[in-house]
Design a protein around this motif. Structure first.
Motif, PDB file in Angstrom:
ATOM      1  N   TYR A  28       8.557   8.091  -2.139  1.00  0.00           N
ATOM      2  CA  TYR A  28       8.043   9.389  -1.513  1.00  0.00           C
ATOM      3  C   TYR A  28       6.912   9.369  -0.634  1.00  0.00           C
ATOM      4  CZ  TYR A  28      11.102  10.678  -5.487  1.00  0.00           C
ATOM      5  OH  TYR A  28      12.280  10.863  -6.402  1.00  0.00           O
ATOM      6  N   ASP A  29       6.193   8.309  -0.893  1.00  0.00           N
ATOM      7  CA  ASP A  29       4.953   8.027   0.212  1.00  0.00           C
ATOM      8  C   ASP A  29       5.569   6.946   1.221  1.00  0.00           C
ATOM      9  OD1 ASP A  29       2.487   9.088   1.049  1.00  0.00           O
ATOM     10  OD2 ASP A  29       1.719   6.964   0.283  1.00  0.00           O
ATOM     11  N   LYS A  30       6.709   6.632   1.230  1.00  0.00           N
ATOM     12  CA  LYS A  30       7.149   5.311   2.201  1.00  0.00           C
ATOM     13  C   LYS A  30       6.358   4.203   2.016  1.00  0.00           C
ATOM     14  CE  LYS A  30      10.375   8.398   3.317  1.00  0.00           C
ATOM     15  NZ  LYS A  30      11.674   8.309   2.732  1.00  0.00           N
ATOM     16  N   TYR A  70      -0.825  10.835  -1.717  1.00  0.00           N
ATOM     17  CA  TYR A  70      -1.199   9.990  -2.576  1.00  0.00           C
ATOM     18  C   TYR A  70      -2.533   9.407  -2.283  1.00  0.00           C
ATOM     19  CZ  TYR A  70       3.646  10.226  -4.374  1.00  0.00           C
ATOM     20  OH  TYR A  70       4.739  10.711  -5.038  1.00  0.00           O
ATOM     21  N   PRO A  71      -3.452   9.226  -3.466  1.00  0.00           N
ATOM     22  CA  PRO A  71      -4.879   8.562  -3.225  1.00  0.00           C
ATOM     23  C   PRO A  71      -4.514   7.234  -2.926  1.00  0.00           C
ATOM     24  CG  PRO A  71      -4.417   9.143  -5.622  1.00  0.00           C
ATOM     25  CD  PRO A  71      -3.313   9.660  -4.671  1.00  0.00           C
ATOM     26  N   PRO A  72      -5.800   6.374  -2.566  1.00  0.00           N
ATOM     27  CA  PRO A  72      -5.710   5.054  -2.286  1.00  0.00           C
ATOM     28  C   PRO A  72      -5.512   4.567  -3.752  1.00  0.00           C
ATOM     29  CG  PRO A  72      -7.603   6.003  -0.978  1.00  0.00           C
ATOM     30  CD  PRO A  72      -7.101   7.036  -1.816  1.00  0.00           C
ATOM     31  N   ASP A 109       4.076   4.803 -10.875  1.00  0.00           N
ATOM     32  CA  ASP A 109       3.209   5.167  -9.726  1.00  0.00           C
ATOM     33  C   ASP A 109       3.745   4.618  -8.686  1.00  0.00           C
ATOM     34  OD1 ASP A 109       1.253   6.132  -8.325  1.00  0.00           O
ATOM     35  OD2 ASP A 109      -0.308   4.778  -9.367  1.00  0.00           O
ATOM     36  N   TYR A 110       3.996   3.211  -8.942  1.00  0.00           N
ATOM     37  CA  TYR A 110       4.546   2.387  -7.845  1.00  0.00           C
ATOM     38  C   TYR A 110       5.805   2.913  -7.146  1.00  0.00           C
ATOM     39  CZ  TYR A 110       6.620  -1.384  -5.377  1.00  0.00           C
ATOM     40  OH  TYR A 110       7.186  -2.372  -4.114  1.00  0.00           O
TER      41      TYR A 110
END
Length: 240
Positions: free
Chosen positions: A142-144, A120-122, A135-136
């Motif tokens: 999934y990106d913790k 995931y990008p910044p 997106d949130y």
């Protein structure tokens, strides 16, 4: 129903589709990107109806035109069930249905069912960072929350009561049209507003490392710590 009447009904149907397509009404039914296809479909229906109507008028004005019934039950009229085509046209012209809302959220499982194991990008620049609920949700589950930690975030959606009786922030996600709409649910903590379901709000806050399970489909429901919120009018495009 005569062929001329069939053509008139088709004009109404095509005109109703065009009316919905050139205004924002179509956003209650389908995604924004489908507008050109709806306009094209409406134009085709209207043109086909006009051509059929002109041909029928020419036929009726012929001196040697045959009667509508040849005596064997094989007339030029179609079945009366064709009048039912007027129902969707009337609905599009005079009935403005509400967008899917809290009732859908209570009956359907959350959209976070597929594990998106990607980098995931910044977050976008700005304070707070403006994110969609989807997106949130992906970043939180999934990106913790790695890209969410330490940032203030702005989310927009409507309120719905969760299975625990606490409010959730929800947005309906469409793949194509309202018939396949599924909710993305975000649990709320902190300064949670006490307003009715289906109230649209813009919430500013932070990610918190807490999730729950959606009892409908066992999907993960991430949470959001509300620091400030503002009641807003429903957006023109209610779906993500």
């Amino acid at each position: 129903m005569s062929r001329g009447t069939q053509a008139v009904v088709l004009v109404f149907l095509g005109g109703a589709i065009l009316r919905a397509s050139v205004t924002d009404l179509y956003l209650r039914y389908v995604k924004q990107g489908l507008r050109p296809f709806l306009i094209a479909a409406g134009v085709v229906l209207v043109v086909a109806a006009v051509v059929a109507l002109v041909q029928e008028l020419r036929y009726l004005n012929r001196p040697e035109a045959e009667p509508d019934d040849d005596g064997h039950g094989h007339g030029r009229s179609g079945p009366m069930v064709g009048w039912l085509l007027l129902l969707p046209a009337i609905a599009l012209l005079f009935v403005v249905p509400p967008a899917l809302g809290a009732d859908t959220a209570s009956r359907a499982g959350s959209a976070l069912t597929d594990n998106r194991d990607v980098a995931y990008p910044p977050l976008p620049p700005g304070d707070p960072a403006d994110l969609t609920l989807l997106d949130y949700g992906y970043r939180a589950v999934y990106d913790k929350g790695r890209t969410l930690s330490g940032r203030r975030i702005k989310l927009t959606g409507f309120l719905a009561t969760g299975p625990d009786g606490q409010p959730m922030l929800v947005r309906i996600v469409l793949s194509c049209c309202a018939a396949d709409g599924v909710p993305i649910k975000i649990g709320l903590r902190g300064d949670v507003p006490g307003v009715p379901d289906n109230t649209w709000m813009r919430a500013i806050g932070r990610w918190i490392p807490h999730t729950a399970k959606d009892p409908v489909n066992d999907a993960d429901v991430p949470y959001f710590q509300v620091e400030d919120w503002q009641k807003i009018t429903a957006p023109v495009e209610p779906y993500e």
